[in-house]
Write a protein that holds these residues in place. Structure first.
Motif, short mmCIF file in Angstrom:
data_model
loop_
_atom_site.label_atom_id
_atom_site.label_comp_id
_atom_site.label_asym_id
_atom_site.label_seq_id
_atom_site.Cartn_x
_atom_site.Cartn_y
_atom_site.Cartn_z
N GLY A 185 0.94 -1.26 -0.25
CA GLY A 185 0.01 0.03 -0.13
C GLY A 185 0.80 1.36 -0.02
O GLY A 185 2.08 1.16 -0.18
N MET A 186 0.32 2.48 0.12
CA MET A 186 0.90 3.54 0.07
C MET A 186 1.46 3.84 -1.01
O MET A 186 2.46 5.00 -1.18
N LEU A 187 1.30 3.33 -2.20
CA LEU A 187 1.99 3.52 -3.57
C LEU A 187 0.99 3.76 -4.70
O LEU A 187 -0.22 3.62 -4.61
N PRO A 188 1.26 4.38 -5.66
CA PRO A 188 0.26 4.67 -6.74
C PRO A 188 -0.12 3.63 -7.47
O PRO A 188 0.34 2.34 -7.07
N ALA A 189 -1.42 3.69 -8.05
CA ALA A 189 -2.02 2.38 -8.57
C ALA A 189 -1.31 1.94 -9.64
O ALA A 189 -1.28 0.62 -9.94
N ASP A 190 -0.52 2.68 -10.55
CA ASP A 190 0.50 2.31 -11.81
C ASP A 190 1.89 2.24 -11.24
O ASP A 190 2.28 3.47 -10.68
N PHE A 191 2.25 1.17 -10.84
CA PHE A 191 3.67 1.11 -10.23
C PHE A 191 4.79 1.86 -10.95
O PHE A 191 5.77 2.22 -10.45
N ARG A 192 4.61 2.26 -12.04
CA ARG A 192 5.61 2.84 -13.06
C ARG A 192 5.73 4.33 -12.44
O ARG A 192 6.64 5.03 -12.83
N ASP A 193 4.70 4.75 -11.85
CA ASP A 193 4.60 6.08 -11.21
C ASP A 193 5.27 6.29 -9.74
O ASP A 193 5.26 7.30 -9.28
N ILE A 194 5.90 5.16 -9.11
CA ILE A 194 6.51 5.11 -7.98
C ILE A 194 7.69 6.32 -7.94
O ILE A 194 8.57 6.16 -8.79
N ASP A 195 7.87 7.12 -6.84
CA ASP A 195 8.99 7.91 -6.92
C ASP A 195 9.62 7.74 -5.53
O ASP A 195 8.87 7.33 -4.55
N ALA A 196 10.50 8.63 -5.30
CA ALA A 196 11.16 8.60 -4.10
C ALA A 196 10.38 9.03 -2.94
O ALA A 196 10.62 8.68 -1.74
N ASN A 197 9.43 10.12 -3.23
CA ASN A 197 8.57 10.66 -2.20
C ASN A 197 7.92 9.62 -1.68
O ASN A 197 7.42 9.51 -0.37
N HIS A 198 7.16 8.87 -2.49
CA HIS A 198 6.29 7.65 -2.13
C HIS A 198 6.93 6.82 -0.93
O HIS A 198 6.41 6.31 0.05
N LEU A 199 8.23 6.38 -1.38
CA LEU A 199 9.05 5.19 -0.55
C LEU A 199 9.57 6.04 0.73
O LEU A 199 9.59 5.40 1.71
N GLU A 200 9.81 7.31 0.71
CA GLU A 200 10.42 7.96 1.91
C GLU A 200 9.17 7.89 2.92
O GLU A 200 9.17 7.93 4.12
N ALA A 201 8.07 8.06 2.23
CA ALA A 201 6.98 8.03 3.51
C ALA A 201 6.74 6.90 3.98
O ALA A 201 6.46 6.52 5.01
N ILE A 202 7.10 5.82 3.25
CA ILE A 202 7.10 4.37 3.94
C ILE A 202 8.12 4.16 4.82
O ILE A 202 7.95 3.89 6.08
N ALA A 203 9.14 4.79 4.58
CA ALA A 203 10.63 4.62 5.44
C ALA A 203 10.46 5.25 6.88
O ALA A 203 10.78 5.05 7.77
N ALA A 204 9.63 6.38 6.50
CA ALA A 204 9.10 7.28 7.88
C ALA A 204 8.56 6.65 8.83
O ALA A 204 8.49 7.03 10.06
N LEU A 205 7.66 5.59 8.43
CA LEU A 205 7.16 4.64 9.46
C LEU A 205 7.88 3.57 9.91
O LEU A 205 7.29 2.87 10.66
N ARG A 206 9.15 3.49 9.71
CA ARG A 206 10.15 2.48 10.36
C ARG A 206 9.75 1.26 9.54
O ARG A 206 9.72 0.04 10.03
N LEU A 207 9.22 1.43 8.27
CA LEU A 207 9.18 0.21 7.49
C LEU A 207 10.19 0.06 6.36
O LEU A 207 10.69 1.03 6.08
N THR A 208 10.67 -1.33 6.10
CA THR A 208 12.00 -1.34 5.23
C THR A 208 11.55 -1.90 3.79
O THR A 208 12.48 -2.15 3.15
N GLY A 209 10.25 -2.42 3.95
CA GLY A 209 10.02 -3.09 2.53
C GLY A 209 8.56 -2.68 2.08
O GLY A 209 7.82 -2.14 2.79
N ALA A 210 8.24 -2.80 0.73
CA ALA A 210 6.98 -2.47 0.42
C ALA A 210 6.52 -3.52 -0.84
O ALA A 210 7.34 -4.31 -1.45
N GLY A 211 5.24 -3.50 -1.30
CA GLY A 211 4.66 -4.07 -2.27
C GLY A 211 3.53 -3.82 -2.72
O GLY A 211 2.92 -2.74 -2.41
N PHE A 212 3.37 -3.99 -4.03
CA PHE A 212 2.13 -3.50 -4.83
C PHE A 212 1.65 -4.47 -5.64
O PHE A 212 2.27 -5.80 -5.89
#
Length: 287
Positions: free
Chosen positions: A7-34
């Motif tokens: 979650g926390m990522l755009p519907a089209d994974f090709r639109d993922i950028d550093a801002n999306h991933l930094e928001a995940i990292a800020a929650l003390r999470l080190t991985g993501a999926g879509f």
């Protein structure tokens, strides 16, 4: 163990950028999926996958799980239907490899046209299981050829309806590249199991721990109704002994990921905080 989010990522994974991933990292999470629709994957270019992989690497987030979306059933009696969905999965495995995903997730589908998690009597015939095993073996062949691991999402309403069935089906498929998701909430069958969850959790992990490689971290809460209704909940907000689930996962996969999922984005901070607190109280290291 490690903790991430689907979650926390755009519907089209090709639109993922550093801002999306930094928001995940800020929650003390080190991985993501879509997830991505299977119909889209034929249009995805290797260069686009390389760019997404580079974004993940730049922020230090692991791409844990790439899910392939499709509506067809892997054990449909119609061979043309099965071949159509197998083509989507084969392409999805190539995309998952190019993305550098740890695992590629698929579902079994259902003979009930209402959806993959809709029950159907015919899902549970010997003929249906045999067709499923044949399809999964073909998926495993492709996974082995592209050096990628497949995980099957299972649920008590599907053809893979119990921890025991999961083990039997994977034994029949016979591939080290075919696993199941440790989505333990999907295999609670009675209210008693929910209210006294530790024995059921131990049983689920005993059966499915050896054949898993990624887990989903959620809780369960009974809801009102004249038949049994079990709703997913934020870890720590429901009835399950989440500490037991985290301990068992840690025993099997001390560096393996559990992923938070199925929440609105605004609820993931609480889900992450709760899970970290439960783990800390149980002396489990999330790193």
């Amino acid at each position: 163990m490690r903790l991430g989010v689907v979650g926390m990522l755009p519907a089209d994974f090709r639109d993922i950028d550093a801002n999306h991933l930094e928001a995940i990292a800020a929650l003390r999470l080190t991985g993501a999926g879509f997830h991505s629709p299977g119909e889209l994957l034929g249009k995805v270019k290797t260069a686009e996958c390389d760019q997404v992989a580079a974004e993940f690497a730049s922020v230090g987030i692991d791409l844990v799980q790439f899910g392939i979306g499709f509506g067809e059933c892997l054990f449909d009696p119609d061979e043309e239907v099965r071949e159509r969905v197998l083509d989507k999965i084969r392409r999805g495995l190539e995309v998952g490899r190019d993305l550098g995903a740890h695992v590629v997730l698929i579902r079994t589908g259902s003979l009930n046209a209402a959806g993959s998690y809709s029950p159907c009597r015919d899902n549970h015939t010997p003929e249906s299981r045999q067709r499923l095993i044949q399809s999964l073996r073909e998926v495993a062949d492709k996974a082995e050829s592209v050096d990628t691991t497949v995980v099957v999402e299972t649920h008590l309403l599907t053809i893979m309806d119990s921890p025991e069935t999961n083990a039997q089906v994977l034994e029949a498929v016979g591939s080290k590249r075919m696993k199941v998701v440790m989505d333990y909430v999907n295999h609670f069958q009675t209210l008693h199991q929910v209210y006294d969850s530790s024995p059921r959790l131990h049983h689920i992990f005993d059966c499915m721990g050896p054949i898993s490689t990624v887990g989903h971290c959620k809780d369960l809460m009974p809801s009102d109704g004249l038949v049994l209704h079990l709703d997913e909940a934020i870890p720590g907000d429901g009835e399950l002994d989440i500490a037991v689930a985290l301990k068992r996962w840690q025993e099997f996969y001390p560096d393996g990921y559990m992923l938070l999922e199925h929440l609105p984005n605004e609820m993931y901070p609480r889900a992450s905080a709760n899970t970290h607190d439960i783990a800390a109280a149980a002396d489990i290291d999330i790193h």
